[in-house]
Design an enzyme around this catalytic site. Structure first.
Site, PDB file in Angstrom:
ATOM      1  N   GLN A  15      -6.531 -31.528 -11.167  1.00  0.00           N
ATOM      2  CA  GLN A  15      -5.821 -32.732 -10.717  1.00  0.00           C
ATOM      3  C   GLN A  15      -6.811 -33.884 -10.622  1.00  0.00           C
ATOM      4  O   GLN A  15      -8.023 -33.715 -10.809  1.00  0.00           O
ATOM      5  CB  GLN A  15      -5.130 -32.499  -9.359  1.00  0.00           C
ATOM      6  N   ASP A  54     -14.212 -20.968  -9.589  1.00  0.00           N
ATOM      7  CA  ASP A  54     -14.702 -21.484  -8.305  1.00  0.00           C
ATOM      8  C   ASP A  54     -16.179 -21.829  -8.488  1.00  0.00           C
ATOM      9  O   ASP A  54     -17.020 -20.938  -8.653  1.00  0.00           O
ATOM     10  CB  ASP A  54     -14.520 -20.415  -7.223  1.00  0.00           C
ATOM     11  N   TYR A 147     -20.342 -36.654   3.632  1.00  0.00           N
ATOM     12  CA  TYR A 147     -19.950 -36.931   2.236  1.00  0.00           C
ATOM     13  C   TYR A 147     -20.998 -37.809   1.553  1.00  0.00           C
ATOM     14  O   TYR A 147     -21.464 -37.501   0.452  1.00  0.00           O
ATOM     15  CB  TYR A 147     -18.592 -37.633   2.221  1.00  0.00           C
ATOM     16  N   VAL A 180     -10.115 -43.852  -5.283  1.00  0.00           N
ATOM     17  CA  VAL A 180      -9.207 -43.601  -6.407  1.00  0.00           C
ATOM     18  C   VAL A 180      -7.963 -42.890  -5.887  1.00  0.00           C
ATOM     19  O   VAL A 180      -8.054 -41.964  -5.078  1.00  0.00           O
ATOM     20  CB  VAL A 180      -9.901 -42.707  -7.471  1.00  0.00           C
ATOM     21  N   ASP A 181      -6.826 -43.309  -6.400  1.00  0.00           N
ATOM     22  CA  ASP A 181      -5.550 -42.721  -5.971  1.00  0.00           C
ATOM     23  C   ASP A 181      -5.373 -41.356  -6.631  1.00  0.00           C
ATOM     24  O   ASP A 181      -5.001 -41.268  -7.806  1.00  0.00           O
ATOM     25  CB  ASP A 181      -4.401 -43.664  -6.351  1.00  0.00           C
ATOM     26  N   THR A 182      -5.694 -40.310  -5.892  1.00  0.00           N
ATOM     27  CA  THR A 182      -5.599 -38.937  -6.395  1.00  0.00           C
ATOM     28  C   THR A 182      -4.903 -38.092  -5.323  1.00  0.00           C
ATOM     29  O   THR A 182      -4.753 -38.538  -4.180  1.00  0.00           O
ATOM     30  CB  THR A 182      -6.997 -38.351  -6.666  1.00  0.00           C
ATOM     31  N   SER A 184      -5.962 -35.668  -3.503  1.00  0.00           N
ATOM     32  CA  SER A 184      -6.715 -35.450  -2.258  1.00  0.00           C
ATOM     33  C   SER A 184      -6.795 -36.723  -1.427  1.00  0.00           C
ATOM     34  O   SER A 184      -6.801 -36.663  -0.191  1.00  0.00           O
ATOM     35  CB  SER A 184      -8.108 -34.887  -2.538  1.00  0.00           C
ATOM     36  N   ARG A 205     -10.668 -52.376   1.805  1.00  0.00           N
ATOM     37  CA  ARG A 205     -12.105 -52.363   1.521  1.00  0.00           C
ATOM     38  C   ARG A 205     -12.407 -52.504   0.025  1.00  0.00           C
ATOM     39  O   ARG A 205     -13.552 -52.493  -0.374  1.00  0.00           O
ATOM     40  CB  ARG A 205     -12.763 -51.127   2.151  1.00  0.00           C
TER      41      ARG A 205
HETATM   42  P1  NAD Z   1      -8.985 -34.125  -5.961  1.00  0.00           P
HETATM   43  O1  NAD Z   1      -9.906 -34.123  -4.780  1.00  0.00           O
HETATM   44  O2  NAD Z   1      -7.584 -34.570  -5.754  1.00  0.00           O
HETATM   45  O3  NAD Z   1      -8.953 -32.696  -6.633  1.00  0.00           O
HETATM   46  C1  NAD Z   1     -10.094 -31.892  -6.572  1.00  0.00           C
HETATM   47  C2  NAD Z   1      -9.899 -30.681  -7.446  1.00  0.00           C
HETATM   48  O4  NAD Z   1     -11.044 -29.861  -7.213  1.00  0.00           O
HETATM   49  C3  NAD Z   1      -8.682 -29.855  -7.116  1.00  0.00           C
HETATM   50  O5  NAD Z   1      -7.949 -29.591  -8.308  1.00  0.00           O
HETATM   51  C4  NAD Z   1      -9.267 -28.573  -6.527  1.00  0.00           C
HETATM   52  O6  NAD Z   1      -8.496 -27.414  -6.817  1.00  0.00           O
HETATM   53  C5  NAD Z   1     -10.631 -28.522  -7.185  1.00  0.00           C
HETATM   54  N1  NAD Z   1     -11.600 -27.741  -6.432  1.00  0.00           N
HETATM   55  C6  NAD Z   1     -11.765 -27.715  -5.094  1.00  0.00           C
HETATM   56  N2  NAD Z   1     -12.708 -26.836  -4.758  1.00  0.00           N
HETATM   57  C7  NAD Z   1     -13.154 -26.282  -5.922  1.00  0.00           C
HETATM   58  C8  NAD Z   1     -14.096 -25.284  -6.239  1.00  0.00           C
HETATM   59  N3  NAD Z   1     -14.803 -24.650  -5.272  1.00  0.00           N
HETATM   60  N4  NAD Z   1     -14.300 -24.955  -7.542  1.00  0.00           N
HETATM   61  C9  NAD Z   1     -13.591 -25.568  -8.516  1.00  0.00           C
HETATM   62  N5  NAD Z   1     -12.662 -26.530  -8.270  1.00  0.00           N
HETATM   63  C10 NAD Z   1     -12.446 -26.874  -6.990  1.00  0.00           C
HETATM   64  O7  NAD Z   1      -9.672 -34.970  -7.141  1.00  0.00           O
HETATM   65  P2  NAD Z   1     -10.412 -36.371  -7.081  1.00  0.00           P
HETATM   66  O8  NAD Z   1      -9.998 -37.164  -5.878  1.00  0.00           O
HETATM   67  O9  NAD Z   1     -10.255 -36.920  -8.447  1.00  0.00           O
HETATM   68  O10 NAD Z   1     -11.944 -35.987  -6.825  1.00  0.00           O
HETATM   69  C11 NAD Z   1     -12.731 -35.436  -7.865  1.00  0.00           C
HETATM   70  C12 NAD Z   1     -14.169 -35.808  -7.615  1.00  0.00           C
HETATM   71  O11 NAD Z   1     -14.288 -37.228  -7.556  1.00  0.00           O
HETATM   72  C13 NAD Z   1     -14.768 -35.284  -6.314  1.00  0.00           C
HETATM   73  O12 NAD Z   1     -16.111 -34.882  -6.552  1.00  0.00           O
HETATM   74  C14 NAD Z   1     -14.738 -36.493  -5.409  1.00  0.00           C
HETATM   75  O13 NAD Z   1     -15.724 -36.444  -4.390  1.00  0.00           O
HETATM   76  C15 NAD Z   1     -15.012 -37.595  -6.405  1.00  0.00           C
HETATM   77  N6  NAD Z   1     -14.594 -38.928  -5.975  1.00  0.00           N
HETATM   78  C16 NAD Z   1     -13.310 -39.149  -5.633  1.00  0.00           C
HETATM   79  C17 NAD Z   1     -12.926 -40.415  -5.206  1.00  0.00           C
HETATM   80  C18 NAD Z   1     -11.515 -40.694  -4.765  1.00  0.00           C
HETATM   81  O14 NAD Z   1     -11.308 -41.725  -4.083  1.00  0.00           O
HETATM   82  N7  NAD Z   1     -10.530 -39.876  -5.125  1.00  0.00           N
HETATM   83  C19 NAD Z   1     -13.856 -41.461  -5.167  1.00  0.00           C
HETATM   84  C20 NAD Z   1     -15.177 -41.184  -5.564  1.00  0.00           C
HETATM   85  C21 NAD Z   1     -15.527 -39.915  -5.968  1.00  0.00           C
END
Ligand code: NAD
Length: 245
Positions: A15, A54, A147, A180-182, A184, A205
């Protein structure tokens, strides 16, 4: 096609940014291996090889590295967002966050690197992309103590890999998005005491006045995994909607 002939492994592709990246890389001609902890989330990825993985499981890391063989691109996207100030962080939260966000990235990269070096000897370059964040050594945010520490470590790890293997054709960059709109992020908003206000605060922000969509981030992923970025290495690349203006 910008990634024709390339083989790319992506973690957390079930996702959010990882999934959108897998789809975009496949559309640009790459053979994509899309992996995620949650097998159900991978089910809808048509035309892409998927398997549950994992990243914190050291044996699974070794199995995945040998299964993919030679790689042109590795996108370490998996990560978790612990919430709170340093006063809220338990030792267990801290260890979990570093294990998932940093140690697993080091292990998978270490396992894949020899085959990437072999591939780079044939093609001239192979690319490692590590998911960091603007919440890192780039900028401090409230309630992101653990984080930010993990994502700062990602940037340091990335620069070290880039420095050590630049002569062997390996490039390593860290990607630093703003919010980012995701799925989580939606979970973090829903978990807040006042979800409506929490969403407003996330948007406030960001100087551009909105959350990023995954489509705002993915073009940079494709660029950094492609040969278009062949002279770019060791960088923390910001896609932050002006947060650091
Ligand atoms: P998300 O957090 O919605 O999804 C994360 C995915 O990681 C899920 O599909 C989950 O099943 C998988 N996951 C969790 N634990 C895992 C493991 N142990 N092994 C394998 N997969 C695992 O996706 P997102 O928000 O796009 O975040 C992805 C990355 O981007 C992360 O590293 C996050 O820190 C980073 N990030 C996100 C944002 C944001 O605002 N969403 C901003 C900056 C960075």
């Amino acid at each position: 096609m910008r990634l024709a002939g390339k083989t790319i492994l992506i973690t957390a592709a079930g996702q959010g940014i990882g999934r959108a990246s897998a789809i975009a890389c496949a559309a640009e001609g790459a053979r994509v291996f899309a992996t995620d902890l949650n097998a159900d989330l991978l089910a809808g990825l048509k035309g892409i090889e998927t398997w549950p993985f994992d990243v914190t499981d050291a044996e699974a890391v070794a199995r995945t590295a040998s299964r993919v063989g030679r790689l042109d691109g590795l996108f370490n996207c998996a990560g978790f967002v612990p919430h709170g100030t340093i006063l809220d962080v338990t030792d267990a939260d801290w260890e979990f966050s570093f294990n998932l966000n940093v140690t697993s990235m080091m292990r998978l990269t270490r396992a894949c690197l020899p085959a990437m070096i072999e591939r780079a000897a044939e093609t001239g370059t192979a690319s490692i992309l590590n998911m960091a964040s603007v919440a890192s050594s780039v900028k401090g945010f409230p309630n992101r103590a653990a984080y930010g520490a993990t994502k700062a470590a990602v940037i340091g790890l990335t620069k070290g890999i880039a420095a050590d293997f630049v002569r062997q054709g390996i490039r390593a960059n860290a990607l630093c998005p703003a919010t980012v709109d995701t799925p989580s992020l939606r979970g973090r908003i829903a978990a807040a005491a006042d979800p409506v206000q929490a969403e407003k605060d996330f948007i406030a922000r960001q100087p551009m006045g909105r959350l990023a969509a995954v489509e705002d981030i993915v073009p940079m992923v494709v660029y950094l995994l492609s040969d278009e970025s062949r002279f770019v290495s060791g960088q923390a690349v910001l896609v932050d909607g002006g947060v650091t203006i």
